[in-house]
Design a protein around this motif. Structure first.
Motif, PDB file in Angstrom:
ATOM      1  N   LEU B  62      20.960 -37.689-108.883  1.00  0.00           N
ATOM      2  CA  LEU B  62      21.012 -36.322-108.328  1.00  0.00           C
ATOM      3  C   LEU B  62      22.404 -36.023-107.789  1.00  0.00           C
ATOM      4  O   LEU B  62      22.936 -34.917-107.979  1.00  0.00           O
ATOM      5  CB  LEU B  62      19.955 -36.172-107.229  1.00  0.00           C
ATOM      6  N   ALA B  63      23.014 -37.001-107.134  1.00  0.00           N
ATOM      7  CA  ALA B  63      24.368 -36.790-106.585  1.00  0.00           C
ATOM      8  C   ALA B  63      25.380 -36.608-107.714  1.00  0.00           C
ATOM      9  O   ALA B  63      26.256 -35.729-107.640  1.00  0.00           O
ATOM     10  CB  ALA B  63      24.755 -37.984-105.701  1.00  0.00           C
ATOM     11  N   GLU B  64      25.255 -37.420-108.756  1.00  0.00           N
ATOM     12  CA  GLU B  64      26.159 -37.278-109.905  1.00  0.00           C
ATOM     13  C   GLU B  64      26.024 -35.885-110.517  1.00  0.00           C
ATOM     14  O   GLU B  64      27.029 -35.243-110.870  1.00  0.00           O
ATOM     15  CB  GLU B  64      25.815 -38.318-110.983  1.00  0.00           C
ATOM     16  N   THR B  65      24.781 -35.440-110.647  1.00  0.00           N
ATOM     17  CA  THR B  65      24.529 -34.142-111.279  1.00  0.00           C
ATOM     18  C   THR B  65      25.162 -33.011-110.468  1.00  0.00           C
ATOM     19  O   THR B  65      25.832 -32.125-111.021  1.00  0.00           O
ATOM     20  CB  THR B  65      23.008 -33.913-111.418  1.00  0.00           C
ATOM     21  N   SER B  66      24.968 -33.053-109.179  1.00  0.00           N
ATOM     22  CA  SER B  66      25.527 -32.007-108.315  1.00  0.00           C
ATOM     23  C   SER B  66      27.043 -32.041-108.288  1.00  0.00           C
ATOM     24  O   SER B  66      27.684 -31.005-108.051  1.00  0.00           O
ATOM     25  CB  SER B  66      24.989 -32.177-106.888  1.00  0.00           C
ATOM     26  N   SER B  67      27.624 -33.213-108.504  1.00  0.00           N
ATOM     27  CA  SER B  67      29.089 -33.288-108.493  1.00  0.00           C
ATOM     28  C   SER B  67      29.682 -32.868-109.845  1.00  0.00           C
ATOM     29  O   SER B  67      30.811 -32.409-109.912  1.00  0.00           O
ATOM     30  CB  SER B  67      29.559 -34.696-108.129  1.00  0.00           C
ATOM     31  N   ARG B  68      28.902 -33.021-110.930  1.00  0.00           N
ATOM     32  CA  ARG B  68      29.424 -32.685-112.262  1.00  0.00           C
ATOM     33  C   ARG B  68      29.265 -31.212-112.603  1.00  0.00           C
ATOM     34  O   ARG B  68      30.049 -30.664-113.376  1.00  0.00           O
ATOM     35  CB  ARG B  68      28.730 -33.532-113.330  1.00  0.00           C
ATOM     36  N   TRP B  69      28.199 -30.589-112.083  1.00  0.00           N
ATOM     37  CA  TRP B  69      27.952 -29.181-112.385  1.00  0.00           C
ATOM     38  C   TRP B  69      27.646 -28.439-111.082  1.00  0.00           C
ATOM     39  O   TRP B  69      27.101 -29.039-110.146  1.00  0.00           O
ATOM     40  CB  TRP B  69      26.757 -29.038-113.336  1.00  0.00           C
ATOM     41  N   PRO B  70      27.944 -27.135-111.032  1.00  0.00           N
ATOM     42  CA  PRO B  70      27.645 -26.354-109.825  1.00  0.00           C
ATOM     43  C   PRO B  70      26.168 -25.964-109.795  1.00  0.00           C
ATOM     44  O   PRO B  70      25.806 -24.816-110.080  1.00  0.00           O
ATOM     45  CB  PRO B  70      28.565 -25.128-109.974  1.00  0.00           C
ATOM     46  N   VAL B  71      25.330 -26.936-109.464  1.00  0.00           N
ATOM     47  CA  VAL B  71      23.885 -26.712-109.500  1.00  0.00           C
ATOM     48  C   VAL B  71      23.224 -27.321-108.268  1.00  0.00           C
ATOM     49  O   VAL B  71      23.778 -28.203-107.613  1.00  0.00           O
ATOM     50  CB  VAL B  71      23.254 -27.349-110.765  1.00  0.00           C
ATOM     51  N   SER B  72      22.026 -26.850-108.021  1.00  0.00           N
ATOM     52  CA  SER B  72      21.127 -27.499-107.075  1.00  0.00           C
ATOM     53  C   SER B  72      20.031 -28.158-107.906  1.00  0.00           C
ATOM     54  O   SER B  72      19.528 -27.547-108.861  1.00  0.00           O
ATOM     55  CB  SER B  72      20.512 -26.476-106.115  1.00  0.00           C
ATOM     56  N   VAL B  73      19.649 -29.369-107.551  1.00  0.00           N
ATOM     57  CA  VAL B  73      18.719 -30.097-108.413  1.00  0.00           C
ATOM     58  C   VAL B  73      17.706 -30.856-107.577  1.00  0.00           C
ATOM     59  O   VAL B  73      18.025 -31.376-106.506  1.00  0.00           O
ATOM     60  CB  VAL B  73      19.506 -31.041-109.359  1.00  0.00           C
ATOM     61  N   ALA B  92      13.818 -29.784-111.483  1.00  0.00           N
ATOM     62  CA  ALA B  92      14.184 -28.368-111.348  1.00  0.00           C
ATOM     63  C   ALA B  92      15.678 -28.284-111.058  1.00  0.00           C
ATOM     64  O   ALA B  92      16.185 -29.015-110.202  1.00  0.00           O
ATOM     65  CB  ALA B  92      13.386 -27.714-110.228  1.00  0.00           C
ATOM     66  N   VAL B  93      16.351 -27.405-111.813  1.00  0.00           N
ATOM     67  CA  VAL B  93      17.794 -27.234-111.652  1.00  0.00           C
ATOM     68  C   VAL B  93      18.108 -25.749-111.548  1.00  0.00           C
ATOM     69  O   VAL B  93      17.669 -24.960-112.391  1.00  0.00           O
ATOM     70  CB  VAL B  93      18.572 -27.836-112.846  1.00  0.00           C
ATOM     71  N   ALA B  94      18.848 -25.396-110.545  1.00  0.00           N
ATOM     72  CA  ALA B  94      19.275 -24.002-110.387  1.00  0.00           C
ATOM     73  C   ALA B  94      20.796 -23.933-110.470  1.00  0.00           C
ATOM     74  O   ALA B  94      21.491 -24.683-109.780  1.00  0.00           O
ATOM     75  CB  ALA B  94      18.802 -23.454-109.037  1.00  0.00           C
ATOM     76  N   GLY B  95      21.274 -23.067-111.349  1.00  0.00           N
ATOM     77  CA  GLY B  95      22.714 -22.870-111.490  1.00  0.00           C
ATOM     78  C   GLY B  95      23.049 -21.397-111.417  1.00  0.00           C
ATOM     79  O   GLY B  95      22.155 -20.533-111.466  1.00  0.00           O
ATOM     80  N   ASN B  96      24.323 -21.111-111.323  1.00  0.00           N
ATOM     81  CA  ASN B  96      24.719 -19.704-111.319  1.00  0.00           C
ATOM     82  C   ASN B  96      24.424 -19.073-112.682  1.00  0.00           C
ATOM     83  O   ASN B  96      24.083 -17.899-112.779  1.00  0.00           O
ATOM     84  CB  ASN B  96      26.208 -19.583-111.011  1.00  0.00           C
ATOM     85  N   ASP B  99      23.984 -22.071-118.755  1.00  0.00           N
ATOM     86  CA  ASP B  99      24.603 -23.213-119.426  1.00  0.00           C
ATOM     87  C   ASP B  99      24.554 -24.465-118.558  1.00  0.00           C
ATOM     88  O   ASP B  99      24.108 -25.532-119.010  1.00  0.00           O
ATOM     89  CB  ASP B  99      26.056 -22.898-119.802  1.00  0.00           C
ATOM     90  N   GLU B 100      25.028 -24.351-117.349  1.00  0.00           N
ATOM     91  CA  GLU B 100      25.050 -25.536-116.490  1.00  0.00           C
ATOM     92  C   GLU B 100      23.644 -25.967-116.088  1.00  0.00           C
ATOM     93  O   GLU B 100      23.369 -27.157-115.891  1.00  0.00           O
ATOM     94  CB  GLU B 100      25.927 -25.319-115.248  1.00  0.00           C
ATOM     95  N   ALA B 101      22.731 -25.010-115.991  1.00  0.00           N
ATOM     96  CA  ALA B 101      21.363 -25.368-115.610  1.00  0.00           C
ATOM     97  C   ALA B 101      20.691 -26.191-116.713  1.00  0.00           C
ATOM     98  O   ALA B 101      20.022 -27.199-116.441  1.00  0.00           O
ATOM     99  CB  ALA B 101      20.554 -24.111-115.306  1.00  0.00           C
ATOM    100  N   PHE B 102      20.880 -25.766-117.973  1.00  0.00           N
ATOM    101  CA  PHE B 102      20.285 -26.514-119.090  1.00  0.00           C
ATOM    102  C   PHE B 102      20.895 -27.913-119.206  1.00  0.00           C
ATOM    103  O   PHE B 102      20.182 -28.913-119.322  1.00  0.00           O
ATOM    104  CB  PHE B 102      20.487 -25.767-120.410  1.00  0.00           C
ATOM    105  N   VAL B 103      22.218 -27.973-119.218  1.00  0.00           N
ATOM    106  CA  VAL B 103      22.857 -29.267-119.457  1.00  0.00           C
ATOM    107  C   VAL B 103      22.600 -30.237-118.309  1.00  0.00           C
ATOM    108  O   VAL B 103      22.388 -31.442-118.530  1.00  0.00           O
ATOM    109  CB  VAL B 103      24.375 -29.094-119.745  1.00  0.00           C
ATOM    110  N   ALA B 104      22.562 -29.746-117.103  1.00  0.00           N
ATOM    111  CA  ALA B 104      22.312 -30.628-115.953  1.00  0.00           C
ATOM    112  C   ALA B 104      20.877 -31.150-115.976  1.00  0.00           C
ATOM    113  O   ALA B 104      20.619 -32.322-115.661  1.00  0.00           O
ATOM    114  CB  ALA B 104      22.590 -29.876-114.654  1.00  0.00           C
ATOM    115  N   CYS B 105      19.940 -30.315-116.359  1.00  0.00           N
ATOM    116  CA  CYS B 105      18.535 -30.731-116.425  1.00  0.00           C
ATOM    117  C   CYS B 105      18.374 -31.838-117.475  1.00  0.00           C
ATOM    118  O   CYS B 105      17.704 -32.853-117.229  1.00  0.00           O
ATOM    119  CB  CYS B 105      17.660 -29.527-116.768  1.00  0.00           C
ATOM    120  N   ARG B 106      19.018 -31.651-118.609  1.00  0.00           N
ATOM    121  CA  ARG B 106      18.965 -32.673-119.670  1.00  0.00           C
ATOM    122  C   ARG B 106      19.584 -33.987-119.190  1.00  0.00           C
ATOM    123  O   ARG B 106      19.067 -35.072-119.473  1.00  0.00           O
ATOM    124  CB  ARG B 106      19.697 -32.155-120.913  1.00  0.00           C
TER     125      ARG B 106
END
Lengths: 97, 156
Positions: B62-73, B92-96, B99-106
């Protein structure tokens, strides 16, 4: 006794095998009939050495040669060093999700 | 909200936890218990884990994901016995933007499957059972019929 001798005795004691706690899960726990055990690992031992010792126990032959392993909650390669007080976990193939 | 749970996952609550007024895209992934595996009928299954490491590894992901993309996860994974159709994992991933929401969720589900020490024991309609092994040729290592699951490892 001269202090040098004490130093030698101290060094010899440090060569004694160290008891290492090993955690087993899933299929590996079933193979060994236990979810944890303790093995005596030589000083400067590695995870690979721990695996070799576990494989010598009844049921241990069913373990793969190179299982996944972790030390203190972090996955490590088999050449990682083990020292007194660490907890080694042998991890079957992961199947979450 | 803990990452591992033995209770049914509150998917709506998990999604709510990542919502924010600036987040214009929310993606989610649900893993669901299916009734077949490699052509065999599955009647139920049971998840177990090396819980302290699983929790720690999920937090790292989760920390890696939040640091790689501007998302909440947010993420939850079930443990214990499960019936067909139940949700075993929810992300669950929320992005602005989407694009970032899909890739971060994957990213989260792929890393979870690769790194998090969770195991799955399947029970088949023919009375056999076995540990799921994604590295085995047929994906499962069969145990003897009626062999007892190691509860010690499951509950740690």
């Amino acid at each position: 006794m001269p202090s040098e001798d004490l130093s030698i005795i101290s060094q010899m004691k440090s060569l004694d095998p160290t008891p290492i706690r090993v955690l087993l899960f899933g299929r590996y726990a079933e193979l060994l009939g236990a979810d944890h055990l303790t093995v005596p690992v030589p000083v400067s031992g590695t995870v690979e050495g721990v695996v070799d010792l576990v494989r010598q126990l009844p049921g241990g032959q069913g373990l793969p040669d190179r299982p996944l392993a972790a030390i203190d909650l972090v996955q490590v390669p088999l050449n990682a060093s083990v020292r007194a007080g660490v907890e080694v976990a042998l991890l079957p193939p992961m199947a979450g999700g | 909200m803990g990452v591992l749970t033995r209770a049914p996952i509150d998917v709506a609550g998990l999604t709510k936890s990542v919502e924010a007024s600036g987040r214009g895209a929310i993606t989610s992934f649900l893993g669901v218990v299916r009734n077949h595996h490699c052509g065999r009928e599955v009647t139920r299954l049971e998840y177990s884990a090396y819980a302290p490491m699983a929790e720690a590894e999920c937090e790292r992901i989760l920390a890696e994901t939040s640091s790689r993309w501007p998302v909440s996860v947010a993420l939850q994974h079930r443990l214990g016995p499960m019936a067909i159709g139940e949700v075993s994992v929810a992300i669950a991933v929320a992005g602005n933007h989407r694009d970032e929401a899909f890739v971060a969720c994957r990213y989260v589900i792929e890393e979870l499957k690769r790194r998090v020490p969770i195991w799955k024991r399947e029970y088949f309609a023919d009375g056999t059972e076995g540990w799921v092994d994604p590295t085995a040729c047929d994906g499962v290592v069969l145990a003897k019929v009626g062999e007892v699951t190691n509860e010690g490892s499951a509950s740690r």
